[in-house]
Design a protein around this motif. Structure first.
Motif, mmCIF file in Angstrom:
data_model
loop_
_atom_site.group_PDB
_atom_site.id
_atom_site.type_symbol
_atom_site.label_atom_id
_atom_site.label_comp_id
_atom_site.label_asym_id
_atom_site.label_seq_id
_atom_site.Cartn_x
_atom_site.Cartn_y
_atom_site.Cartn_z
ATOM 1 N N PRO A 102 -0.887 6.542 5.316
ATOM 2 C CA PRO A 102 -0.342 5.866 6.502
ATOM 3 C C PRO A 102 0.732 4.837 6.148
ATOM 4 C CG PRO A 102 -2.725 6.032 6.680
ATOM 5 C CD PRO A 102 -2.359 6.465 5.286
ATOM 6 N N ALA A 103 0.552 4.127 5.043
ATOM 7 C CA ALA A 103 1.557 3.139 4.622
ATOM 8 C C ALA A 103 2.854 3.827 4.204
ATOM 9 C CB ALA A 103 1.009 2.280 3.485
ATOM 10 N N MET A 104 2.747 4.996 3.578
ATOM 11 C CA MET A 104 3.948 5.761 3.202
ATOM 12 C C MET A 104 4.762 6.112 4.448
ATOM 13 S SD MET A 104 2.536 8.507 0.473
ATOM 14 C CE MET A 104 1.419 8.022 -0.806
ATOM 15 N N LEU A 105 4.056 6.517 5.513
ATOM 16 C CA LEU A 105 4.748 6.909 6.741
ATOM 17 C C LEU A 105 5.416 5.723 7.424
ATOM 18 C CD1 LEU A 105 2.117 9.453 7.977
ATOM 19 C CD2 LEU A 105 4.410 9.970 7.158
ATOM 20 N N VAL A 106 4.752 4.571 7.425
ATOM 21 C CA VAL A 106 5.366 3.368 7.996
ATOM 22 C C VAL A 106 6.594 2.983 7.179
ATOM 23 C CG1 VAL A 106 5.038 0.885 8.375
ATOM 24 C CG2 VAL A 106 3.296 2.505 9.132
ATOM 25 N N HIS A 107 6.463 3.073 5.863
ATOM 26 C CA HIS A 107 7.602 2.757 4.993
ATOM 27 C C HIS A 107 8.771 3.718 5.264
ATOM 28 C CE1 HIS A 107 9.804 1.309 1.568
ATOM 29 N NE2 HIS A 107 9.817 2.514 1.038
ATOM 30 N N ALA A 108 8.468 5.006 5.394
ATOM 31 C CA ALA A 108 9.516 5.988 5.687
ATOM 32 C C ALA A 108 10.188 5.687 7.024
ATOM 33 C CB ALA A 108 8.932 7.395 5.702
ATOM 34 N N ALA A 120 4.941 11.837 0.828
ATOM 35 C CA ALA A 120 3.748 11.810 1.684
ATOM 36 C C ALA A 120 3.158 13.208 1.838
ATOM 37 C CB ALA A 120 4.094 11.217 3.054
ATOM 38 N N LEU A 121 4.027 14.202 1.981
ATOM 39 C CA LEU A 121 3.538 15.580 2.092
ATOM 40 C C LEU A 121 2.835 16.028 0.814
ATOM 41 C CD1 LEU A 121 6.487 17.265 3.997
ATOM 42 C CD2 LEU A 121 4.142 16.933 4.822
ATOM 43 N N ARG A 122 3.373 15.628 -0.327
ATOM 44 C CA ARG A 122 2.709 15.964 -1.599
ATOM 45 C C ARG A 122 1.336 15.290 -1.677
ATOM 46 N NH1 ARG A 122 7.914 15.220 -3.484
ATOM 47 N NH2 ARG A 122 7.429 13.161 -4.281
ATOM 48 N N GLU A 123 1.262 14.045 -1.236
ATOM 49 C CA GLU A 123 -0.008 13.317 -1.251
ATOM 50 C C GLU A 123 -1.023 13.955 -0.306
ATOM 51 O OE1 GLU A 123 -1.153 10.575 -3.019
ATOM 52 O OE2 GLU A 123 0.627 10.907 -4.234
ATOM 53 N N ALA A 124 -0.543 14.528 0.787
ATOM 54 C CA ALA A 124 -1.433 15.093 1.811
ATOM 55 C C ALA A 124 -1.781 16.549 1.553
ATOM 56 C CB ALA A 124 -0.771 14.949 3.181
ATOM 57 N N ARG A 125 -1.328 17.112 0.465
ATOM 58 C CA ARG A 125 -1.530 18.548 0.236
ATOM 59 C C ARG A 125 -3.006 18.929 0.173
ATOM 60 N NH1 ARG A 125 0.353 16.627 -4.576
ATOM 61 N NH2 ARG A 125 -1.116 16.749 -6.291
ATOM 62 N N TYR A 176 0.805 -1.219 0.000
ATOM 63 C CA TYR A 176 0.000 0.000 0.000
ATOM 64 C C TYR A 176 0.844 1.277 0.000
ATOM 65 C CZ TYR A 176 -3.606 -3.313 1.209
ATOM 66 O OH TYR A 176 -4.458 -4.389 1.203
ATOM 67 N N ALA A 177 2.160 1.142 0.073
ATOM 68 C CA ALA A 177 3.046 2.288 0.270
ATOM 69 C C ALA A 177 3.122 3.226 -0.931
ATOM 70 C CB ALA A 177 4.454 1.810 0.651
ATOM 71 N N GLU A 178 2.606 2.829 -2.057
ATOM 72 C CA GLU A 178 2.629 3.712 -3.221
ATOM 73 C C GLU A 178 1.513 4.744 -3.204
ATOM 74 O OE1 GLU A 178 4.832 4.152 -5.773
ATOM 75 O OE2 GLU A 178 6.082 2.848 -4.547
ATOM 76 N N GLU A 179 0.409 4.417 -2.507
ATOM 77 C CA GLU A 179 -0.752 5.293 -2.656
ATOM 78 C C GLU A 179 -1.480 5.638 -1.365
ATOM 79 O OE1 GLU A 179 -3.956 1.888 -3.877
ATOM 80 O OE2 GLU A 179 -2.660 2.696 -5.426
ATOM 81 N N TYR A 180 -1.152 5.002 -0.257
ATOM 82 C CA TYR A 180 -1.913 5.211 0.977
ATOM 83 C C TYR A 180 -1.020 5.895 2.007
ATOM 84 C CZ TYR A 180 -5.224 4.051 4.728
ATOM 85 O OH TYR A 180 -6.110 4.108 5.772
#
Length: 117
Positions: free
Chosen positions: A54-60, A79-84, A48-52
């Motif tokens: 919370p998963a991006m943050l766990v991956h980071a 993640a910041l770009r995704e959360a904009r 899920y780390a490509e698009e979700y």
């Protein structure tokens, strides 16, 4: 925690948010981290780390844990770009901590809840 993980079916009883939250908690408390359980959780999160977010943050956080600070910072920028469109202040706090090599702030509750509250 490990027994709970081993007693449940991965695909049947766990939501992706539960897996993400459990992975985050295990990384937050290293003494409670059975390595094989964490690795299994991280493998599930990776899907899920490509698009979700919370998963991006766990991956980071996993990248940072492995000593890959530059890759972790790049993942946090993504993640910041995704959360904009839905600003989440806690993600900005995590990114600021990563830039200064400070400890990452812990979410106020479960990771997935914190992001959407």
């Amino acid at each position: 925690m490990e027994q709970l993980w081993l007693d449940e079916e991965i695909d049947g009883l766990r939501s992706v948010d539960s897996v993400i939250d459990l992975a985050w908690l295990l990384m937050s408390h290293p003494s409670a981290r059975p390595p094989e359980v964490l690795e299994q959780l991280l493998a599930s999160v990776q899907e899920y780390a490509e698009e979700y977010l919370p998963a991006m943050l766990v991956h980071a956080r996993d990248l940072m844990r492995r000593g890959e600070a530059d890759a972790a910072k790049a993942e946090l920028q993504r993640a910041l770009r995704e959360a904009r469109d839905a600003p989440v202040p806690w993600v900005h706090q995590v990114y600021a901590a990563a830039l200064t090599a400070s400890p990452w702030p812990e979410p106020k509750g479960l990771l997935c809840q914190t992001l959407w509250d």
